[in-house]
Design a protein around this motif. Structure first.
Motif, PDB file in Angstrom:
ATOM      1  N   HIS A   1       0.822  -1.208   0.000  1.00 40.55           N
ATOM      2  CA  HIS A   1       0.000   0.000   0.000  1.00 40.55           C
ATOM      3  C   HIS A   1       0.857   1.259   0.000  1.00 40.55           C
ATOM      4  CE1 HIS A   1       0.740   1.016   4.223  1.00 40.55           C
ATOM      5  NE2 HIS A   1       0.450  -0.227   4.577  1.00 40.55           N
TER       6      HIS A   1
ATOM      7  N   HIS B   1      -4.062  -0.941   4.149  1.00 34.41           N
ATOM      8  CA  HIS B   1      -4.377  -1.867   3.058  1.00 34.41           C
ATOM      9  C   HIS B   1      -5.755  -1.635   2.457  1.00 34.41           C
ATOM     10  CE1 HIS B   1      -6.910  -3.699   6.124  1.00 34.41           C
ATOM     11  NE2 HIS B   1      -7.492  -4.383   5.161  1.00 34.41           N
TER      12      HIS B   1
ATOM     13  N   TYR C   1      -7.609   0.589   0.906  1.00 33.36           N
ATOM     14  CA  TYR C   1      -7.868   1.085  -0.443  1.00 33.36           C
ATOM     15  C   TYR C   1      -7.272   0.178  -1.525  1.00 33.36           C
ATOM     16  CZ  TYR C   1      -3.171   2.774  -1.618  1.00 33.36           C
ATOM     17  OH  TYR C   1      -1.836   2.838  -1.945  1.00 33.36           O
ATOM     18  N   MET C   2      -6.406  -0.766  -1.124  1.00 32.26           N
ATOM     19  CA  MET C   2      -5.836  -1.728  -2.081  1.00 32.26           C
ATOM     20  C   MET C   2      -6.735  -2.944  -2.288  1.00 32.26           C
ATOM     21  SD  MET C   2      -2.909  -0.633  -3.291  1.00 32.26           S
ATOM     22  CE  MET C   2      -1.844  -2.011  -3.744  1.00 32.26           C
TER      23      MET C   2
ATOM     24  N   PHE D   1      -2.598  -9.027   1.370  1.00 34.29           N
ATOM     25  CA  PHE D   1      -2.621  -7.633   1.791  1.00 34.29           C
ATOM     26  C   PHE D   1      -1.996  -7.557   3.178  1.00 34.29           C
ATOM     27  CE2 PHE D   1      -6.350  -8.388  -0.863  1.00 34.29           C
ATOM     28  CZ  PHE D   1      -6.268  -7.360  -1.798  1.00 34.29           C
TER      29      PHE D   1
ATOM     30  N   ASP E   1      -0.854  -4.423   6.426  1.00 30.48           N
ATOM     31  CA  ASP E   1      -0.607  -3.062   6.878  1.00 30.48           C
ATOM     32  C   ASP E   1       0.846  -2.976   7.301  1.00 30.48           C
ATOM     33  OD1 ASP E   1      -3.169  -2.077   6.473  1.00 30.48           O
ATOM     34  OD2 ASP E   1      -3.850  -2.577   8.493  1.00 30.48           O
TER      35      ASP E   1
ATOM     36  N   HIS F   1       1.735   0.301  -5.055  1.00 34.33           N
ATOM     37  CA  HIS F   1       1.072   1.518  -5.514  1.00 34.33           C
ATOM     38  C   HIS F   1       1.649   2.734  -4.798  1.00 34.33           C
ATOM     39  CE1 HIS F   1      -2.118   4.668  -5.184  1.00 34.33           C
ATOM     40  NE2 HIS F   1      -2.137   4.478  -6.490  1.00 34.33           N
TER      41      HIS F   1
ATOM     42  N   SER G   1      -8.816   4.464   4.289  1.00 31.62           N
ATOM     43  CA  SER G   1      -7.364   4.590   4.400  1.00 31.62           C
ATOM     44  C   SER G   1      -6.946   6.003   4.769  1.00 31.62           C
ATOM     45  CB  SER G   1      -6.689   4.160   3.083  1.00 31.62           C
ATOM     46  OG  SER G   1      -6.713   2.758   2.940  1.00 31.62           O
TER      47      SER G   1
END
Length: 301
Positions: A38, A45, A47-48, A64, A66, A111, A203
């Motif tokens: 992320h 995480h 928004y991913m 995923f 954090d 990202h 997020s």
């Protein structure tokens, strides 16, 4: 769709923290898993999560997590700024790969800041198990990011630009007037959807509750980059990344083409796809095409 959450002990500098994770899909299948990095630095995480569609529609397991200091993972307090380093986050990624025993066969999709982390990790640690790299709206150097956002902000209405410049000069970027002006930029170059997706807002909310990582590493504003990453670059190491690499950005992206071009020119095995109707979040703005492009690359490149 199979999903699992949990935490992983992570020891760094003789202290142990917890990395929160979520796995979507069957990590024991024959299809190579992808780890989602992320952005932020300092986001979570949430928004991913559109990347879960890789598992749902194409069978690609997605992990995923954090990053430490963010979301559901440990939030170390009262650490010197040197603590929040690229080595910290690379060690955490290595620890996650070891936990799932996928060190020898994995893909990465990063990202924004997550793309920076992915590039740094791939070029400095050169993991043999990394088979594909997906760099989504990222940059290989902070100065290129600043150059790109500077170009874009000059296109803002004069009154909005005046507010940004006035508060940046005064050091009052936490004021409501500045944040409102910044939102004008965000709605053009970060996410063009109205309203913004709930996962994206989640997020932002997470980062707002603990902005330590963001303010330490990036700085006081999205455009200032006056944190510890201000001189970061891996441009001169890009040629050492030999796995197939997919670059993506949006036509209206704050990750301006000036960021992507050096990667396109220097990476040995590279493909660049630009999403014509997107800004910084193509996986929200053009989800079907984004998933098709990324999954095809991961499965067939």
């Amino acid at each position: 769709m199979m999903a699992e959450t949990g935490t992983i002990p992570f020891t760094y500098n003789q202290e142990t923290y917890q990395t929160w994770y979520k796995v979507v899909g069957d990590i024991s299948s024959d299809i190579r898993p992808v780890i989602a990095l992320h952005g932020g630095p300092g986001f979570s995480h949430h928004y991913m999560l559109p990347h879960a569609e890789l598992a749902k529609s194409r069978g690609i397991p997605v992990i995923f997590y954090d990053q430490i200091g963010n979301g559901e993972s440990s939030h170390p307090a009262n650490k010197p700024k040197e603590f929040w380093s690229l080595d910290l986050f690379m060690d955490e990624l290595d620890n996650l790969l070891a936990h799932f025993r996928i060190n020898d066969n994995f893909d990465l999709v990063g990202h924004s800041w997550g793309a920076m982390l992915a590039l740094h990790y791939a070029s400095h640690r050169q993991p043999q198990g990394l088979k594909h790299l997906v760099i989504v709206s990222g940059t290989p150097a902070t100065e290129l990011w600043v150059e790109g956002t500077t170009r874009l902000r000059k296109q803002l209405p004069p009154d909005v630009l005046d507010v940004l410049e006035r508060h940046e000069a005064a050091g009052t970027t936490d004021s409501k007037e500045y944040q409102d002006a910044l939102m004008v930029f965000y709605k053009k170059h970060v996410c063009t959807l109205d309203p913004w997706p709930k996962q994206l807002l989640q997020s932002f909310d997470v980062m707002g509750k603990d902005p330590t990582v963001y303010t330490t590493m990036w700085g006081s504003s999205e455009m200032s980059a006056d944190g510890t990453l201000r001189t970061w670059t891996c441009v001169d190491q890009l040629h050492t990344i030999h796995c197939p690499t997919l670059l993506t950005n949006g036509r209206m992206d704050e990750a301006h083409d000036v960021n992507v071009m050096p990667m396109f020119n220097k990476l040995p095995r590279v493909k660049w796809v630009q999403f014509a109707n997107s800004s910084h979040l193509a996986f929200f703005e053009e989800p079907e095409r984004y998933i098709a492009v990324v999954s095809d690359f991961l499965l067939n490149a």
